[in-house]
Scaffold this active site. Structure first.
Site, PDB file in Angstrom:
ATOM      1  N   GLY A   1      -9.495  -4.793   0.182  1.00  0.00           N
ATOM      2  CA  GLY A   1      -9.088  -4.346   1.511  1.00  0.00           C
ATOM      3  C   GLY A   1      -9.617  -2.957   1.839  1.00  0.00           C
ATOM      4  CG  ASP A   2      -7.181  -0.654   4.480  1.00  0.00           C
ATOM      5  OD1 ASP A   2      -6.598  -1.568   3.861  1.00  0.00           O
ATOM      6  OD2 ASP A   2      -6.580   0.292   5.011  1.00  0.00           O
TER       7      ASP A   2
ATOM      8  NE  ARG B   1      -8.051  -8.513   1.413  1.00  0.00           N
ATOM      9  CZ  ARG B   1      -7.219  -7.489   1.621  1.00  0.00           C
ATOM     10  NH1 ARG B   1      -6.644  -6.901   0.586  1.00  0.00           N
ATOM     11  NH2 ARG B   1      -6.970  -7.061   2.829  1.00  0.00           N
TER      12      ARG B   1
ATOM     13  CB  THR C   1      -0.943   0.051   1.215  1.00  0.00           C
ATOM     14  OG1 THR C   1      -1.775  -1.090   1.204  1.00  0.00           O
ATOM     15  CG2 THR C   1      -1.831   1.279   1.193  1.00  0.00           C
TER      16      THR C   1
ATOM     17  CB  THR D   1      -0.002   1.008   4.920  1.00  0.00           C
ATOM     18  OG1 THR D   1       0.564  -0.250   4.525  1.00  0.00           O
ATOM     19  CG2 THR D   1       0.869   1.610   5.996  1.00  0.00           C
ATOM     20  N   GLY D   2      -1.740  -1.548   6.011  1.00  0.00           N
ATOM     21  CA  GLY D   2      -1.812  -2.633   6.976  1.00  0.00           C
ATOM     22  C   GLY D   2      -2.778  -3.686   6.505  1.00  0.00           C
TER      23      GLY D   2
ATOM     24  N   GLY E   1      -5.964  -4.937   5.699  1.00  0.00           N
ATOM     25  CA  GLY E   1      -7.148  -4.140   5.400  1.00  0.00           C
ATOM     26  C   GLY E   1      -8.374  -4.508   6.204  1.00  0.00           C
TER      27      GLY E   1
HETATM   28  N1  GLY Z   1      -4.108  -2.320   3.211  1.00  0.00           N
HETATM   29  C1  GLY Z   1      -4.329  -2.847   1.951  1.00  0.00           C
HETATM   30  C2  GLY Z   1      -5.078  -4.090   1.901  1.00  0.00           C
HETATM   31  O1  GLY Z   1      -5.321  -4.713   2.913  1.00  0.00           O
HETATM   32  O2  GLY Z   1      -5.451  -4.476   0.825  1.00  0.00           O
END
Ligand code: GLY
Length: 299
Positions: free
Chosen positions: A198-199, A196, A168, A219-220, A222
């Protein structure tokens, strides 16, 4: 009051962080130069994330990690703190710069979030740059997927058992007019399930900006940031508790850890131009431009 900018290139246990420093420095310098010449926060964060997407070192755009099918799907978002305008795309293929597509969603549609085929069709109609699959399929990412499959790991960008860096990228800024903006972009998790998300493209989870509080990019892992709506939580700390960027970043990561034992980090520029970062991982790749001074950090 001043203008400020922060960028990040992911969090984790970062092996050989010095290999990321030249890119981070060049990109923060570009953004700092833009702000110094009067560019908007929105233009500065868009350009910084575009450059991070083009750099194969980072998990976004060209350097995106591969999903379980060996394909690249990108997610990106942008938010303008001037009126809570936002744009996001998820699960897009072959779009060279997902952040530019997110911005087009914000500026040229009545919507906030487009996914997959619809987002790609809109991008092509708007003339965004489309690349061949080969552009994204770097040998490093193919080897990384093979290693993840061998371990049956459906994990983080590189995963703690490799070089441990979560992917990220993101940027947050305040311009000289006092406007805030944030942008986030990712290729997701190595070996993630088809479909899938993420955040990173989720407003209030991986990105948020409001002139009344701050601009945030996360970042992390998600799922943890979505379940805690972490970017929005950080903005609430600034808006309702009067925290400055550093305190809000620290409080948000403490919340992430307390609620879901979360793994990751975030960057914040607050309404006064203060910069802050915090992470629950061993390190986070980041750079800042504050009070006219640039600094680059990995730990
Ligand atoms: N932080 C990005 C993801 O989990 O896709």
């Amino acid at each position: 009051m001043g203008y400020s900018l922060m960028i990040h290139g992911g969090a984790g246990a970062i092996g050989a962080p010095e290999r990321f420093a030249p890119s981070l420095r060049a990109i923060i310098e570009t953004g700092a130069d833009m702000l110094t010449k009067g560019a908007s926060a929105l233009d500065a964060v868009t350009e910084c994330v575009r450059l991070l997407e083009d750099d194969p070192l980072f998990n976004a755009g060209r350097g995106s990690v591969l999903n379980a099918d060996g394909a690249v799907y990108c997610d990106a978002s942008v938010m303008d703190g001037r009126g809570l305008s936002a744009g996001a795309v998820a699960g897009v293929r072959r779009v060279r710069n997902p952040v530019l597509l997110a911005r087009l969603v914000m500026e040229r549609t009545p919507h906030v979030f487009l996914i997959g085929e619809g987002a790609e069709r809109f991008g092509r109609a708007q003339g965004v740059v489309i690349e061949e699959d080969a552009y994204f399929l770097t040998p490093e990412r193919q080897a990384q997927l093979a290693r993840a499959k061998a371990r049956s790991a459906t994990t983080l960008d590189h995963g703690a058992t490799e070089d441990g860096k979560l992917g990220t990228v993101g940027a947050v800024a305040r311009d000289s007019a006092g406007n805030l903006a944030a942008a986030t972009s990712t290729g997701g998790l190595v070996n993630q399930m088809f479909g899938r998300i993420g955040d990173s493209p989720v407003i209030g989870a991986g990105v948020f900006a409001d002139n009344d509080s701050c601009a945030i990019s996360c970042t992390g892992i998600g799922e943890q940031f979505m379940r805690t709506t972490l970017a929005r939580i950080a903005s609430v700390f600034v808006e309702t508790q009067g925290m400055a960027a550093t305190d809000a970043a620290t409080a948000a990561i403490a919340y992430l850890v307390r609620k879901v034992k979360g793994s990751g980090g975030l960057i914040i520029v607050d309404r006064n131009g203060g910069c802050g970062a915090a992470y629950s991982t061993p390190g986070m790749l980041r750079a800042s431009f504050e009070n006219g001074k640039i600094s680059v950090a990995a730990g």
